[in-house]
Design a protein around this motif. Structure first.
Motif, PDB file in Angstrom:
ATOM      1  N   GLU A 269     -11.616 -14.773  31.217  1.00 38.70           N
ATOM      2  CA  GLU A 269     -12.958 -15.170  31.641  1.00 38.70           C
ATOM      3  C   GLU A 269     -13.977 -14.111  31.236  1.00 38.70           C
ATOM      4  O   GLU A 269     -13.737 -12.913  31.346  1.00 38.70           O
ATOM      5  CB  GLU A 269     -12.997 -15.364  33.157  1.00 38.70           C
ATOM      6  N   VAL A 270     -15.136 -14.583  30.784  1.00 40.96           N
ATOM      7  CA  VAL A 270     -16.221 -13.691  30.390  1.00 40.96           C
ATOM      8  C   VAL A 270     -16.981 -13.225  31.633  1.00 40.96           C
ATOM      9  O   VAL A 270     -17.497 -14.041  32.395  1.00 40.96           O
ATOM     10  CB  VAL A 270     -17.182 -14.395  29.408  1.00 40.96           C
ATOM     11  N   VAL A 271     -17.033 -11.912  31.821  1.00 39.42           N
ATOM     12  CA  VAL A 271     -17.771 -11.299  32.925  1.00 39.42           C
ATOM     13  C   VAL A 271     -18.813 -10.372  32.313  1.00 39.42           C
ATOM     14  O   VAL A 271     -18.503  -9.564  31.436  1.00 39.42           O
ATOM     15  CB  VAL A 271     -16.814 -10.523  33.851  1.00 39.42           C
ATOM     16  N   VAL A 272     -20.053 -10.499  32.783  1.00 43.42           N
ATOM     17  CA  VAL A 272     -21.172  -9.815  32.125  1.00 43.42           C
ATOM     18  C   VAL A 272     -21.942  -8.962  33.128  1.00 43.42           C
ATOM     19  O   VAL A 272     -22.245  -9.404  34.237  1.00 43.42           O
ATOM     20  CB  VAL A 272     -22.137 -10.836  31.477  1.00 43.42           C
ATOM     21  N   THR A 273     -22.271  -7.752  32.711  1.00 48.03           N
ATOM     22  CA  THR A 273     -23.213  -6.895  33.432  1.00 48.03           C
ATOM     23  C   THR A 273     -24.446  -6.739  32.560  1.00 48.03           C
ATOM     24  O   THR A 273     -24.350  -6.350  31.397  1.00 48.03           O
ATOM     25  CB  THR A 273     -22.597  -5.519  33.709  1.00 48.03           C
ATOM     26  N   THR A 274     -25.585  -7.065  33.104  1.00 46.42           N
ATOM     27  CA  THR A 274     -26.823  -6.991  32.334  1.00 46.42           C
ATOM     28  C   THR A 274     -27.654  -5.783  32.756  1.00 46.42           C
ATOM     29  O   THR A 274     -27.643  -5.379  33.924  1.00 46.42           O
ATOM     30  CB  THR A 274     -27.660  -8.270  32.510  1.00 46.42           C
ATOM     31  N   PHE A 275     -28.386  -5.233  31.785  1.00 47.97           N
ATOM     32  CA  PHE A 275     -29.266  -4.112  32.064  1.00 47.97           C
ATOM     33  C   PHE A 275     -30.696  -4.563  32.349  1.00 47.97           C
ATOM     34  O   PHE A 275     -31.609  -3.735  32.355  1.00 47.97           O
ATOM     35  CB  PHE A 275     -29.248  -3.117  30.898  1.00 47.97           C
ATOM     36  N   ASN A 276     -30.900  -5.860  32.593  1.00 49.17           N
ATOM     37  CA  ASN A 276     -32.217  -6.368  32.953  1.00 49.17           C
ATOM     38  C   ASN A 276     -32.668  -5.692  34.259  1.00 49.17           C
ATOM     39  O   ASN A 276     -32.026  -5.851  35.300  1.00 49.17           O
ATOM     40  CB  ASN A 276     -32.146  -7.885  33.144  1.00 49.17           C
ATOM     41  N   PRO A 277     -33.766  -4.920  34.241  1.00 47.45           N
ATOM     42  CA  PRO A 277     -34.161  -4.183  35.444  1.00 47.45           C
ATOM     43  C   PRO A 277     -34.687  -5.070  36.563  1.00 47.45           C
ATOM     44  O   PRO A 277     -34.679  -4.663  37.731  1.00 47.45           O
ATOM     45  CB  PRO A 277     -35.255  -3.233  34.939  1.00 47.45           C
ATOM     46  N   ASP A 278     -35.139  -6.278  36.230  1.00 44.49           N
ATOM     47  CA  ASP A 278     -35.679  -7.181  37.250  1.00 44.49           C
ATOM     48  C   ASP A 278     -34.592  -7.984  37.961  1.00 44.49           C
ATOM     49  O   ASP A 278     -34.761  -8.376  39.114  1.00 44.49           O
ATOM     50  CB  ASP A 278     -36.661  -8.168  36.614  1.00 44.49           C
ATOM     51  N   TYR A 279     -33.514  -8.241  37.248  1.00 42.24           N
ATOM     52  CA  TYR A 279     -32.467  -9.135  37.758  1.00 42.24           C
ATOM     53  C   TYR A 279     -31.119  -8.514  37.409  1.00 42.24           C
ATOM     54  O   TYR A 279     -30.445  -8.941  36.476  1.00 42.24           O
ATOM     55  CB  TYR A 279     -32.634 -10.504  37.106  1.00 42.24           C
ATOM     56  N   PRO A 280     -30.709  -7.487  38.143  1.00 42.71           N
ATOM     57  CA  PRO A 280     -29.538  -6.688  37.776  1.00 42.71           C
ATOM     58  C   PRO A 280     -28.210  -7.332  38.178  1.00 42.71           C
ATOM     59  O   PRO A 280     -27.570  -6.924  39.150  1.00 42.71           O
ATOM     60  CB  PRO A 280     -29.772  -5.378  38.525  1.00 42.71           C
ATOM     61  N   LEU A 281     -27.791  -8.312  37.430  1.00 41.26           N
ATOM     62  CA  LEU A 281     -26.508  -8.953  37.717  1.00 41.26           C
ATOM     63  C   LEU A 281     -25.367  -8.024  37.278  1.00 41.26           C
ATOM     64  O   LEU A 281     -25.279  -7.617  36.127  1.00 41.26           O
ATOM     65  CB  LEU A 281     -26.408 -10.299  36.997  1.00 41.26           C
ATOM     66  N   ILE A 282     -24.500  -7.709  38.230  1.00 41.51           N
ATOM     67  CA  ILE A 282     -23.400  -6.778  37.994  1.00 41.51           C
ATOM     68  C   ILE A 282     -22.081  -7.536  38.027  1.00 41.51           C
ATOM     69  O   ILE A 282     -21.751  -8.184  39.010  1.00 41.51           O
ATOM     70  CB  ILE A 282     -23.372  -5.659  39.071  1.00 41.51           C
ATOM     71  N   ARG A 283     -21.351  -7.495  36.925  1.00 40.54           N
ATOM     72  CA  ARG A 283     -20.054  -8.178  36.796  1.00 40.54           C
ATOM     73  C   ARG A 283     -20.191  -9.658  37.203  1.00 40.54           C
ATOM     74  O   ARG A 283     -19.455 -10.162  38.044  1.00 40.54           O
ATOM     75  CB  ARG A 283     -18.953  -7.496  37.602  1.00 40.54           C
ATOM     76  N   PHE A 284     -21.103 -10.325  36.560  1.00 43.57           N
ATOM     77  CA  PHE A 284     -21.356 -11.737  36.841  1.00 43.57           C
ATOM     78  C   PHE A 284     -20.383 -12.592  36.033  1.00 43.57           C
ATOM     79  O   PHE A 284     -20.347 -12.524  34.799  1.00 43.57           O
ATOM     80  CB  PHE A 284     -22.795 -12.092  36.486  1.00 43.57           C
ATOM     81  N   ALA A 285     -19.586 -13.394  36.730  1.00 43.51           N
ATOM     82  CA  ALA A 285     -18.575 -14.236  36.086  1.00 43.51           C
ATOM     83  C   ALA A 285     -19.220 -15.514  35.569  1.00 43.51           C
ATOM     84  O   ALA A 285     -19.810 -16.269  36.333  1.00 43.51           O
ATOM     85  CB  ALA A 285     -17.455 -14.564  37.077  1.00 43.51           C
ATOM     86  N   THR A 286     -19.102 -15.747  34.274  1.00 41.09           N
ATOM     87  CA  THR A 286     -19.740 -16.913  33.668  1.00 41.09           C
ATOM     88  C   THR A 286     -18.946 -18.190  33.853  1.00 41.09           C
ATOM     89  O   THR A 286     -19.490 -19.285  33.715  1.00 41.09           O
ATOM     90  CB  THR A 286     -19.924 -16.686  32.156  1.00 41.09           C
ATOM     91  N   GLY A 287     -17.641 -18.070  34.116  1.00 42.27           N
ATOM     92  CA  GLY A 287     -16.790 -19.262  34.171  1.00 42.27           C
ATOM     93  C   GLY A 287     -16.330 -19.723  32.801  1.00 42.27           C
ATOM     94  O   GLY A 287     -15.627 -20.726  32.690  1.00 42.27           O
ATOM     95  N   ASP A 288     -16.701 -18.990  31.747  1.00 38.12           N
ATOM     96  CA  ASP A 288     -16.311 -19.346  30.381  1.00 38.12           C
ATOM     97  C   ASP A 288     -15.143 -18.490  29.919  1.00 38.12           C
ATOM     98  O   ASP A 288     -14.989 -17.334  30.337  1.00 38.12           O
ATOM     99  CB  ASP A 288     -17.481 -19.137  29.411  1.00 38.12           C
ATOM    100  N   LEU A 289     -14.350 -19.046  29.014  1.00 34.63           N
ATOM    101  CA  LEU A 289     -13.234 -18.316  28.425  1.00 34.63           C
ATOM    102  C   LEU A 289     -13.591 -17.819  27.034  1.00 34.63           C
ATOM    103  O   LEU A 289     -14.261 -18.509  26.262  1.00 34.63           O
ATOM    104  CB  LEU A 289     -11.995 -19.212  28.314  1.00 34.63           C
ATOM    105  N   SER A 290     -13.138 -16.624  26.716  1.00 28.90           N
ATOM    106  CA  SER A 290     -13.246 -16.102  25.362  1.00 28.90           C
ATOM    107  C   SER A 290     -12.236 -14.976  25.213  1.00 28.90           C
ATOM    108  O   SER A 290     -11.430 -14.720  26.105  1.00 28.90           O
ATOM    109  CB  SER A 290     -14.661 -15.620  25.049  1.00 28.90           C
TER     110      SER A 290
END
Length: 405
Positions: A269-290
């Motif tokens: 599963e693809v898990v993403v941490t974004t550096f967006n300072p307004d919306y800091p999603l940390i280890r957000f699970a997309t539900g997608d496989l890759s």
């Protein structure tokens, strides 16, 4: 070749050093958002400087976001500023709400459009939706970042799309992969010549045959992988060898239902941490496989690559009238230190469902795990112990072999 910026060609050491500075700042920023108050309360921000430390943090799932938004609308407390301070508020199916901003390339789509050859002098016919959902604005902000003009076409009204493309001289298409063909076919039927030479697509599968059809029309078509919550995650370059990770996110591939990274090259599963300072999603699970790809892209961009979208990680399956979820399979693995991996197989015998649980373990006693299977999965099933390393590395923890037609 013109790169979007110098970040794309950083060395691995330079990128790691930059992450070591940016990650603690982002974790500290997230800890100030009320939605993260409990999730990250015990985390020392300055200790999270690399992917190994990041992998110890809890995963945030869309279902968690939905529940949080119900109690603390509209963003569940995961933004660092209130909704009134964002330029846009979007609603995606669920419903789930996402913030948006007109700040420069807020969703980071400019990097992809640059790789697709879009820039000054281009007119982008943006056929992503502008109503409620953010895709239209995501691509518009990217077009602005690369200096292109935009025809905000949205979806539908194909005859008008053809007329507008002809009249304004649209040179680039942005939208789902298949809608461009509808426009082109309509133009052929109308006897109208269009000027598209580039296509930047997302939100659906780009099949090789469709890409080739565009190539036969002298349209270079590249795709990106983005979500409404995270913005751009990865994108193709003209090399068309996998999808390059965006420079302002960190991507992990984990075993579905867990936060545990898989071995390099395995599907997960693809898990993403974004550096967006307004919306800091940390280890957000997309539900997608890759899956991660080895090496670097021949185009010269040095960041890691993924193979692209390979299916959905939510393998929740009903067996004997009961739902079995990936999280339960993960809990079964965690229950015994010696278990390496597990896989649930749903099948049919006559008119009855059957469940087989395959367990990778050095222990050869099938009966040792039968009680745990019932306790964790809430179902009885056959248990097969297999040698470590023998289960398929395809990202599946629940395999449904039943035929429904």
């Amino acid at each position: 070749m013109t790169y979007f910026d110098k970040l794309e060609t950083r060395s691995a050491d330079e990128r790691a050093a930059d992450h070591a500075r940016a990650l603690p700042e982002q974790i500290a920023r997230a800890k100030k958002a009320p939605g993260y108050a409990d999730i990250l309360s015990a985390v020392q921000a300055d200790s999270v400087t690399d992917m190994q430390a990041l992998a110890q943090l809890p995963v945030l799932r869309k279902s968690d976001l939905t529940k949080a938004q119900a109690g603390r609308p509209p963003f569940g407390g995961f933004t660092v500023k209130p909704a009134r301070n964002f330029q846009h508020v979007f609603q995606s199916p669920g419903p789930i709400y996402e913030p948006g901003s007109t700040d420069h390339d807020w969703w980071r789509m400019g990097r992809f459009l640059n790789a697709a050859g879009v820039g000054p002098g281009d007119i982008v016919q943006n056929c992503f939706g502008y109503h409620l959902t953010p895709a239209g604005m995501i691509f518009e902000s990217g077009a602005q970042a690369v200096g292109a003009s935009v025809l905000p076409a949205g979806t539908g009204q194909t005859e008008l799309q053809v007329t507008a493309a002809r009249d304004v001289g649209s040179t680039a298409y942005a939208g789902t992969p298949d809608y461009l063909k509808i426009i082109l076919d309509k133009a052929d039927a109308m006897g109208v010549a269009l000027s598209f030479s580039k296509a930047a697509v997302g939100g659906g599968a780009l099949f090789p045959s469709l890409r080739q059809e565009y190539a036969d029309r002298d349209i270079a078509c590249l795709q990106c992988y983005a979500t409404a919550d995270l913005g751009n995650i990865a994108y193709e370059s003209p090399a068309m060898e996998g999808m390059i990770i965006d420079e302002h996110v960190i991507v992990e591939i984990v075993t579905p239902g867990t936060g545990t990274p898989v071995a390099p090259g395995e599907v997960g599963e693809v898990v993403v941490t974004t550096f967006n300072p307004d919306y800091p999603l940390i280890r957000f699970a997309t539900g997608d496989l890759s899956a991660m790809m080895p090496g670097e892209s021949p185009c010269g961009r040095t960041n890691m690559r993924i193979k692209g979208w390979m299916g959905r990680a939510d393998q929740t399956t009903k067996i004997k009238g009961m739902f079995v979820r990936p999280e339960q399979v993960a809990a079964l693995v965690d229950k015994h230190d010696e278990i390496v991996k597990a896989r649930v197989i749903a099948a049919r015998q006559g008119e009855m469902d059957t469940m087989t649980v395959q367990i990778e373990s050095p222990c050869e006693n099938d009966g040792a795990y039968a009680k745990s299977v019932v306790e964790v999965l809430k179902l009885k099933g056959a248990v097969e112990v297999v040698a470590p390393g023998s289960l398929p590395k395809d990202g599946l923890v629940i395999e449904d072999q039943r035929v429904y037609d």
